[in-house]
Scaffold this active site. Structure first.
Site, mmCIF file in Angstrom:
data_model
loop_
_atom_site.group_PDB
_atom_site.id
_atom_site.type_symbol
_atom_site.label_atom_id
_atom_site.label_comp_id
_atom_site.label_asym_id
_atom_site.label_seq_id
_atom_site.Cartn_x
_atom_site.Cartn_y
_atom_site.Cartn_z
ATOM 1 N N TRP A 362 0.824 -1.213 0.000
ATOM 2 C CA TRP A 362 0.000 0.000 0.000
ATOM 3 C C TRP A 362 0.855 1.259 0.000
ATOM 4 C CZ3 TRP A 362 -2.369 2.440 4.901
ATOM 5 C CH2 TRP A 362 -1.422 2.498 5.929
ATOM 6 N N ASP A 363 2.180 1.093 -0.072
ATOM 7 C CA ASP A 363 3.066 2.243 -0.053
ATOM 8 C C ASP A 363 2.765 3.223 -1.182
ATOM 9 O OD1 ASP A 363 4.278 -0.112 1.239
ATOM 10 O OD2 ASP A 363 5.899 1.260 1.730
ATOM 11 N N GLU A 501 -0.498 -3.301 12.173
ATOM 12 C CA GLU A 501 0.249 -4.529 11.901
ATOM 13 C C GLU A 501 0.656 -5.309 13.159
ATOM 14 O OE1 GLU A 501 3.539 -3.881 9.254
ATOM 15 O OE2 GLU A 501 2.221 -3.925 7.512
ATOM 16 N N LYS A 621 2.526 -0.292 15.851
ATOM 17 C CA LYS A 621 3.780 -0.243 15.100
ATOM 18 C C LYS A 621 3.895 1.073 14.343
ATOM 19 C CE LYS A 621 6.121 -2.478 11.191
ATOM 20 N NZ LYS A 621 6.023 -3.549 10.177
ATOM 21 N N GLN A 622 2.770 1.514 13.796
ATOM 22 C CA GLN A 622 2.743 2.733 13.012
ATOM 23 C C GLN A 622 1.348 3.336 13.100
ATOM 24 O OE1 GLN A 622 3.331 1.760 8.827
ATOM 25 N NE2 GLN A 622 2.337 -0.201 9.132
#
Length: 843
Positions: A362-363, A501, A621-622
């Site tokens: 998905w970057d 994640e 995580k993010q």
């Protein structure tokens, strides 16, 4: 327009991995790491050449299971060139012992400098060394991968004996014995993707090699034209050598003290996937033999880069210009105008290394916005990559028991799900189950990009032919995945993973996935609305044709409408909850873990190695919930939640931001990008700190850095987009180009060029007090422009100046979230001063 030069003084093998990645040269068709021509894969150095979209799959036995992985193939290395002093004949017989082949690790390095000219796309290396015989030699090399002709690359080598004369033997080769061995974690996976086809030599200066990938049967051909200029009197002796998957040409000639000799190696690369090509080897040999002299090729290459920079550079005053240019440089080397002719996505690590096996995640959500307002045709090509894989996404949904299209978390050649089911924890050495295939929100990213492309370009033909179909099929999947709960009167989405994640299941659960992830549910509601909007935007007769072809009936459209207004969003303690039950998880001892481990970005690996699980804690995580502010902004997010029957007031927004700032470990470089964006309105100093952290993540490296395995393309593009859209406040909603500047106090002004609605040269200049927007003269229609609450119709050839009061930056300056990794102060200071973060000077 001047550009800085990334400079490395002194030879430092310990840093060569990240240096090779950062010095990669490419053109959107091919990328070659900045490894030395004489080097080979030895655990320190790693030559790598990657062709966009060239994948191959192999089976491996891992943890007692046979797994299949598809890799972006490490193609034959076109760089190999080394030399040695010879006292005898060209074949090495007679006349005394010959010297060793040049290897930087086996000589006394007296002086070393490597420079990447970011503006010209040229990598140079200058070495002065003394060999084991006490002889001193100067070596100067430069190389480029043509941005003018995507199939050509050049290596130019100049050797000058300082204090000796004699005979020199140069070996130029094409090496197909390479394999995918660039990521230590993948050491147990099969990586020998190339099979021999043929090699040869024309008896003069042309050398060629052709190989074929093991499973995908892609034929890769390289041809090298090798010429010598400036040799002393006497013939140049040539000897051809061939081995399986390797061909070489030894050139032996006389050299004189103080007289430089130049060796030109012009290489052409073609594959069986190329358009307008009858056969890859024929094409490569023809291209190499007919290529112009290097100086002419270089001039055209520089002209192509100059054109790119005119449209893609952001000029900042008070900001880290060099590192910003480096980020845009690597983005354009991976996704350039040449990408338009290819069927490729945006690999998360660029064409720079083998991490993530070269897959597309998905970057592109972070890459796409920059391209959309600079190179919209490249952005469209990325959408076409997804559209061509729509049939595979439909198969994926059907295989999971759903309708519509379920795009995979990791995609490669044909769009099937390439997500691994096992993950190696390098801290524990354990192979553990990997549930990341449940990140179905990748489809939401595809839908988001489709709609943003339409908003920015007004390209109804794309919407008719491709975009509306993708939006409807993605919406179909989410409509079917949502289940109605009579007690709450809400639709719920269960068994997924959010962007975080870390939480792929509940503690102790027997089934993977979590329920009602707020990011997923809100973006699903948004996508359902955009699918309906897309159908309304296309002409009636084409809408009728599309709905008939898709079997889309009124009842299903009614369900889109209903689900989009009744999806459940979790709230707790006055904030938007990450998912159902997140607030019931334990709090982590952040201070204790930071004191114990220092770098705790990968808490999942740390806790698993301790026999614990990250699932048990309120950690991320993010960015997860905060991704909603990143994508939709306050106004659009408020609108979506209102349509769902929820209120979002400013106090809830601030509480939500604070809550997740304190619980995020930033295990992904993308996280700092999102946090910089989210804080841009409320804490500009904190936003700038996160911006510098993300911007320097690849350049800084660090003990646990993975830049050697490939750059983080999403973070690089995201940083460029922070300056392009976030700090300028640019939006393209409702047929209006909107600006709402919010420059951090560290950034005094910036200027950039945009493309929007047929206008190729929209200049935006922002300072702390003023905005200027100017249009080049053209035949394009006028556009509506807004700066905060002021609107105007701007015609080609006209400019508009607007003064705006300098808004205060809220928040505590210098505050660092307890869960965040602090941007190293030295990095921020050195960047602001125009120096490299690692202390080396730059031009």
């Amino acid at each position: 327009m001047s550009h800085s030069v990334l400079t490395y003084d002194g030879y430092d093998p310990a840093r060569d991995g990240s240096r090779e990645a950062l010095c990669t040269l490419g053109n959107g068709y091919v990328g070659t790491r900045g490894a030395a021509p004489e080097s080979h894969a030895d655990g320190v150095h790693y030559p790598g050449t990657y062709l966009a979209g060239c994948y191959d799959r192999l089976e491996s036995c891992v943890a007692g299971r046979v797994v299949e992985n598809e890799d972006l193939v490490n193609a034959p290395n076109w760089l190999p060139l080394t030399f040695r002093r010879v006292d005898g004949r060209a074949d090495g017989r007679g006349g005394g012992p010959d010297g060793e082949w040049f290897d930087l690790d086996r000589v006394q390095v007296l002086d070393f400098r490597q420079e990447l000219d970011i503006g010209r796309g040229v990598l140079t290396r200058r070495v002065r060394f003394r060999d084991d015989g006490g002889r001193t030699t100067q070596l100067a090399q430069r190389r480029w991968v043509s941005m003018d002709d995507p199939h050509l690359a050049v290596l130019e080598t100049v050797v000058e004996p300082e204090d000796w004369s004699g005979r020199l033997q140069v070996r130029a080769a094409l090496d197909g014995t390479v394999a995918n061995r660039g990521v230590r974690r993948y050491a147990d996976l099969a990586g020998d993707h190339l099979r021999p086809v043929t090699g040869g030599y024309d008896g003069q200066d042309l050398l060629w090699l052709q190989v074929e990938t093991a499973q995908s049967r892609v034929r890769i051909a390289e041809a090298a034209r090798v010429r010598v200029h400036g040799a002393a009197e006497g013939p140049v002796e040539r000897r051809y050598d061939a081995r399986p998957r390797w061909v070489g040409l030894d050139l032996t000639f006389a050299v004189e003290r103080g007289v430089p000799v130049t060796v030109e190696k012009t290489v052409a690369i073609h594959t069986s996937r190329d358009r307008a090509t009858t056969e890859s080897l024929t094409a490569a040999c023809d291209a190499a033999s007919r290529a112009a002299r290097p100086e002419h090729l270089l001039a055209r290459h520089e002209l192509a880069w100059s054109r790119l920079w005119r449209g893609c550079r952001t000029v900042v005053d008070g900001g880290p210009q060099q590192t910003l240019d480096l980020c845009v440089f690597h983005l354009l080397q991976t996704l350039s105008e040449h990408t338009v002719e290819l069927d490729v996505g945006a690999p998360a690590r660029g064409l720079h290394g083998e991490a993530y096996r070269g897959h597309v995640f998905w970057d592109e959500l972070f890459v796409f916005p920059f391209l959309l307002l600079r190179l919209p045709e490249v952005a469209r090509a990325l959408l076409m990559y997804r559209w061509r894989r729509l049939p595979q996404a439909r198969l994926g949904a059907r295989g999971a028991g759903h309708r519509g299209a379920m795009y995979p978390w990791q995609s490669g050649s044909d769009g099937r799900d390439e997500t691994q089911r096992l993950h190696l924890n390098p801290l524990s050495g354990h192979w553990v189950p990997d549930n990341t295939h449940l990140q179905h929100h990748v489809g939401l990213a595809v839908a988001y990009n489709v709609w943003k492309y339409y908003e920015a370009t007004g390209d109804v033909s794309f919407l008719v032919g491709h975009g509306a179909e993708m939006l409807v099929e993605i919406a179909r999947f989410w409509s079917g995945l949502a289940t109605y709960e009579p007690i709450s009167g809400r639709y719920e989405i269960r068994g997924v993973m959010g962007p975080d994640e870390y939480h792929d299941a509940y503690p102790g659960a027997t089934r993977p996935g979590i329920d009602n992830n707020s990011y997923t549910n809100v973006m699903a509601a948004w996508t359902l609305r955009r699918a309906l909007d897309a159908l309304a935007a296309i002409p009636a007769y084409q809408r009728t044709e599309l709905t008939a072809r898709l079997g889309l009936r009124h009842a299903e459209l009614d369900r889109f409408e209903e689900v989009s207004r009744r999806l459940r969003v979790v709230f707790h303690d006055g904030i938007i909850g990450q998912f159902e039950g997140y607030d019931q998880l334990a709090e982590l001892d952040w201070a204790g873990y930071r004191a114990k481990y220092g770098d705790i970005r990968r808490l999942d690996r740390i806790l698993e190695a301790e026999g614990d699980s990250v699932r048990r804690y309120q950690v991320s995580k993010q960015a997860d919930v905060l991704m909603l502010f990143f994508l939709l902004g306050k106004d659009e997010l408020t609108q979506v939640l209102n349509q769902l029957g929820y209120d979002l007031d400013p106090a809830t927004i601030l509480r939500t931001i604070e809550y997740y700032l304190d619980r995020t470990s930033h295990g992904s470089t993308l996280s700092a990008v999102v946090h910089a964006w989210v804080l841009a309105r409320t804490d500009r100093h904190g936003s700038w700190a996160f911006f510098l952290q993300a911007l320097g993540s690849d350049v800084r490296g660090g003990e646990q850095g993975t830049t050697a395995e490939g750059v983080h393309l999403g973070a690089m593009a995201g940083c460029a987009d922070l300056l392009q859209r976030c700090y300028t406040g640019i939006e393209t909603r409702d047929d209006v180009l909107r600006l709402n500047p919010r420059l951090p106090r560290e950034l005094t002004e910036l200027e950039l060029q945009l493309r929007y609605r047929g206008h190729w040269g929209i200049t935006v200049h922002c300072t702390q007090d003023e905005v200027r927007i100017g249009l080049r003269r053209s035949a394009a229609a006028p556009i509506t422009v807004a700066v905060k609450d002021e609107h105007t119709t701007l015609r080609p050839g006209r400019s508009w100046w607007v003064r705006h009061p300098r808004a205060p930056s809220h928040g505590a300056p210098g505050r660092r979230p307890s869960g965040a990794a602090a941007p190293p102060p030295a990095a921020a200071a050195s960047e602001a001063a125009g120096r490299r973060p690692d202390g080396r000077t730059s031009g």
